[in-house]
Motif scaffolding. Structure first.
Motif: not given
Length: 114
Positions: A40-50
């Motif tokens: 899906p195109r909605r959401g987000g990415t955590e750039l660091a460790l989550m």
């Protein structure tokens, strides 16, 4: 087998801008994780460790603020989880499960207690 059983993880975040509720991130997306295909195109990415926890109380502690946000992450097996680092942690009681950088998350449902 413990690794294949479903369970929930929690992530608490403090001082989250109220505009996140109005953003596309919070719009639910239907997606079957068991089927191949585009994400899906909605959401987000955590750039660091989550960092997440198997303990809801830990997530509540980390989200304590005027504008808290708590994610409930449903997992169906070990392939959907990060690594349990409780044995390596200075705070093993937090039962921390760590996801790698660039972990993508999307909202399937949003609820507000306000």
């Amino acid at each position: 087998d413990q690794r294949s059983r479903p369970f929930d993880l929690f992530r608490g975040m403090a001082n989250i801008d109220n505009r996140i509720e109005e953003s596309e991130f919070m719009e639910p997306v239907e997606h079957d994780d068991t089927q191949p295909g585009p994400l899906p195109r909605r959401g987000g990415t955590e750039l660091a460790l989550m960092s997440t926890s198997m303990d809801l109380k830990t997530a509540i502690m980390y989200s304590a603020s005027r504008t808290p946000l708590i994610f409930k992450i449903k997992t169906n097996g070990f392939r959907q989880r990060g690594g349990n680092i409780a044995a390596l942690s200075c705070f093993p009681e937090e039962v921390e499960v760590l996801y790698p950088p660039l972990t993508y998350t999307c909202s399937r449902r949003a609820a507000s207690s306000a």
